[in-house]
Write an enzyme that holds these catalytic residues in place. Structure first.
Site, PDB file in Angstrom:
ATOM      1  N   CYS A  77       8.343 -10.182   4.496  1.00  0.00           N
ATOM      2  CA  CYS A  77       8.186 -10.107   5.930  1.00  0.00           C
ATOM      3  C   CYS A  77       7.763 -11.509   6.451  1.00  0.00           C
ATOM      4  O   CYS A  77       6.633 -11.795   6.909  1.00  0.00           O
ATOM      5  CB  CYS A  77       6.812  -9.234   6.372  1.00  0.00           C
ATOM      6  SG  CYS A  77       6.589  -8.749   8.113  1.00  0.00           S
ATOM      7  N   PRO A 137       0.668  -1.350  -0.034  1.00  0.00           N
ATOM      8  CA  PRO A 137       0.015   0.054   0.073  1.00  0.00           C
ATOM      9  C   PRO A 137       0.853   1.318  -0.097  1.00  0.00           C
ATOM     10  O   PRO A 137       0.293   2.316   0.161  1.00  0.00           O
ATOM     11  CB  PRO A 137      -0.716  -0.122   1.282  1.00  0.00           C
ATOM     12  CG  PRO A 137       0.043  -0.864   2.133  1.00  0.00           C
ATOM     13  CD  PRO A 137       0.901  -1.972   1.338  1.00  0.00           C
ATOM     14  N   ASP A 197       1.348  -5.538 -13.742  1.00  0.00           N
ATOM     15  CA  ASP A 197       1.911  -6.696 -13.083  1.00  0.00           C
ATOM     16  C   ASP A 197       3.540  -6.685 -13.168  1.00  0.00           C
ATOM     17  O   ASP A 197       4.053  -6.531 -14.166  1.00  0.00           O
ATOM     18  CB  ASP A 197       1.497  -8.064 -13.937  1.00  0.00           C
ATOM     19  CG  ASP A 197       1.918  -9.237 -13.175  1.00  0.00           C
ATOM     20  OD1 ASP A 197       2.998  -9.255 -12.385  1.00  0.00           O
ATOM     21  OD2 ASP A 197       1.102 -10.316 -13.498  1.00  0.00           O
ATOM     22  N   ASP A 245       9.593  -5.999  -2.841  1.00  0.00           N
ATOM     23  CA  ASP A 245       8.844  -6.252  -1.327  1.00  0.00           C
ATOM     24  C   ASP A 245       7.786  -7.210  -1.643  1.00  0.00           C
ATOM     25  O   ASP A 245       6.605  -6.850  -2.018  1.00  0.00           O
ATOM     26  CB  ASP A 245       8.314  -5.019  -0.826  1.00  0.00           C
ATOM     27  CG  ASP A 245       8.053  -5.130   0.528  1.00  0.00           C
ATOM     28  OD1 ASP A 245       8.052  -6.170   1.104  1.00  0.00           O
ATOM     29  OD2 ASP A 245       7.215  -4.220   1.049  1.00  0.00           O
ATOM     30  N   GLU A 249       1.852  -1.295  -9.106  1.00  0.00           N
ATOM     31  CA  GLU A 249       1.008  -2.030  -8.280  1.00  0.00           C
ATOM     32  C   GLU A 249       0.037  -2.608  -9.038  1.00  0.00           C
ATOM     33  O   GLU A 249      -0.654  -2.063  -9.805  1.00  0.00           O
ATOM     34  CB  GLU A 249       0.429  -1.193  -6.944  1.00  0.00           C
ATOM     35  CG  GLU A 249      -0.812  -1.891  -6.408  1.00  0.00           C
ATOM     36  CD  GLU A 249      -0.345  -3.289  -5.636  1.00  0.00           C
ATOM     37  OE1 GLU A 249      -1.023  -4.019  -5.889  1.00  0.00           O
ATOM     38  OE2 GLU A 249       0.665  -3.291  -4.982  1.00  0.00           O
ATOM     39  N   GLY A 300       3.993   2.045   1.945  1.00  0.00           N
ATOM     40  CA  GLY A 300       5.009   2.369   3.094  1.00  0.00           C
ATOM     41  C   GLY A 300       6.400   2.695   2.636  1.00  0.00           C
ATOM     42  O   GLY A 300       6.933   3.653   2.834  1.00  0.00           O
ATOM     43  N   LYS A 301       7.011   1.579   1.980  1.00  0.00           N
ATOM     44  CA  LYS A 301       8.427   1.651   1.598  1.00  0.00           C
ATOM     45  C   LYS A 301       8.583   2.784   0.185  1.00  0.00           C
ATOM     46  O   LYS A 301       9.549   3.514   0.175  1.00  0.00           O
ATOM     47  CB  LYS A 301       8.946   0.225   1.289  1.00  0.00           C
ATOM     48  CG  LYS A 301       9.023  -0.765   2.432  1.00  0.00           C
ATOM     49  CD  LYS A 301       9.475  -2.241   1.983  1.00  0.00           C
ATOM     50  CE  LYS A 301       9.570  -2.959   3.199  1.00  0.00           C
ATOM     51  NZ  LYS A 301       7.949  -3.356   3.472  1.00  0.00           N
TER      52      LYS A 301
END
Length: 476
Positions: free
Chosen positions: A415, A295, A341, A362, A317, A297-298
């Site tokens: 993550c 969304p 994509d 990410d 995205e 953040g990075k």
């Protein structure tokens, strides 16, 4: 007086019937559990809005949050106890009634709530939510749970720690067994050695059960960290020069968060973005790419750093609604959002082969590194999810190495500590592409316990961050 019968006694005045009124924090916790289990909602998105709508604040809000999040985290463990206390199999219990049983059992076993209050208050919620008949069942089961304290129940339900240490830890810390094994593998511990050989695994599991502090990032060039410290009342982060730890309160109440000068972001995520931005490059350093941006953040950190260095960021995205989130969070920064994509590098003219100097991937992952923040995630994820995610991660990493120019660097981030998503994945990508692994540890200065490198695995119990994994790969 003759001819009159005996007088009837005067009727006593009766009070008007008042329906049961369950206390607001417990009702909010129950409604959150139902939303999560029945509708697939996320507790960290549902509960804050519910508390605001119902004007539940202060200690009541803290109680509801601990009750809802704690019950979700402890579901597997609570069910083992409830199975012994219920007169019928849990699979045959109405789902809403089962959530009430879990809610009450959590109060009895994990909170400083007197047993009579925990039972009575939960039954009051049941009388309103599921009527009197099921409420009597809830009352009977919870009274059985209240007969023993937590340690006594663990002796009853947890397997022998020496004969089956993985199953024991799974019950003690309320994680599925496959996650316990994944943590042990990542930490290099062997279950064959018994419970004593899994000491750090136990510490990692315990850290997932502790409330996670909210971290803010002061976006470089947009707000000074000292200014954000004063505005937020928090404390400076240990490792990221832009991190702040909040002691409580609503981050959305901070003006700098509302206008995108700051944002909620785990310090581990900040460190990964900073490492990619700061790794040494020879030659041009003007075009950066975030291949899985939502969304945002990075992307926000990279965009703020790019603005200071005269660079720009293309943020990719695939989902349009998430792309909109990236656009909103990076407004005013040199960031161009592309709905595409990430695997279409070289096919999409907006993503030319060799067109970027730094690339962040990410990648979508199991999220096992953020279980402390997403209490329901440990029960939603399955071992079967790993294989398709690993395939997608590999394809995105290869695409990122195609997008970066020779000499440029890709930051591969997930993550998760699961070896299939981290070290094994990176070794496979290096074999396929011939990329060079760059030692990431010097780019996280003053961060302890980073291991032998060249990749970095952060942990909640070691560094206090989410369990972020970072690999830096240079295209030859």
């Amino acid at each position: 007086m003759t001819g009159q019968g005996p007088r009837r006694p005067a009727r006593k005045a009766t009070r008007p019937y008042k329906p049961p009124q369950p206390d607001a924090p417990r009702r909010a916790a129950f409604d959150t559990l139902v939303a999560v289990t029945a509708r697939g909602a996320y507790a960290n998105l549902v509960l804050p809005g519910m508390l605001a709508d119902r004007r539940i604040v202060g200690r009541d809000a803290a109680f509801a949050t601990e009750l809802a999040y704690g019950t979700l985290r402890s579901t597997g463990q609570l069910d083992k106890v409830l199975e012994l206390c219920s007169s019928r199999p849990l699979k045959q219990v109405d789902p809403r009634v089962l959530e009430l049983l879990r809610l009450g059992a959590y109060q009895l076993l994990h909170m400083r709530v007197p047993a009579h209050a925990a039972v009575a208050a939960t039954v009051e919620v049941a009388r309103v939510a599921v009527t009197d008949g099921p409420a009597k069942f809830v009352n009977a089961v919870l009274r059985r749970v209240a007969e023993r304290e937590f340690d006594a129940w663990m002796v009853e339900v947890a397997p022998d720690p020496e004969k089956d240490p993985v199953a024991h830890l799974a019950i003690e810390h309320s994680h599925p067994e496959w996650i316990v094994r994944a943590f042990a593998d990542a930490l290099g511990e062997k279950p064959a050695g018994g419970i004593g050989a899994l000491a750090e695994t136990a510490a990692a599991l315990a850290a997932d059960g502790a409330p996670a502090a909210t971290h803010l990032v002061a976006r470089p060039g947009r707000i000074d960290r000292d200014e954000l410290l004063a505005a937020s009342g928090g404390t400076a982060g240990r490792f990221s020069p832009y991190a702040i730890y909040l002691d409580g309160g609503d981050p959305a109440a901070i003006e700098a968060v509302r206008d995108n000068r700051a944002a909620v972001q785990d310090e581990g995520s900040q460190l990964c973005a900073l490492a990619l931005a700061n790794v040494e490059l020879a030659g041009a350093d003007e075009r950066w790419l975030d291949l899985c941006a939502g969304p945002g953040g990075k992307t926000g950190v990279l965009g703020a750093l790019a603005a200071q260095r005269g660079a720009s960021v293309v943020a990719v995205e695939q989902a349009e609604h998430r792309a909109n989130l990236v656009a909103r969070t990076t407004e005013g920064l040199p960031v161009t959002v592309v709905v595409a994509d990430g695997r279409s590098v070289g096919e999409d003219p907006r993503l030319p082969e060799g067109g970027f100097d730094r690339v962040l991937v990410d990648a979508p992952c199991t999220g096992l590194g953020a279980l402390r923040r997403r209490p329901e995630a440990r029960w939603r994820r399955q071992l079967a999810d790993v294989k398709p995610l690993v395939k997608l991660q590999r394809e995105l990493a290869v695409a990122a190495l195609t997008a970066v120019r020779p000499g440029g660097v890709v930051g591969y981030v997930v993550c998760s500590p699961h070896l299939a998503e981290t070290r094994v994945q990176v070794a496979d990508v290096v074999r396929r592409t011939g990329a060079e692994l760059v030692d990431a540890r010097p780019l996280l200065p003053d961060v302890p316990d980073l291991g032998a490198g060249p990749t970095v695995q952060l942990w909640p119990h070691r560094q206090g961050t989410d369990a972020m994994f970072l690999a830096l790969l240079r295209r030859k």
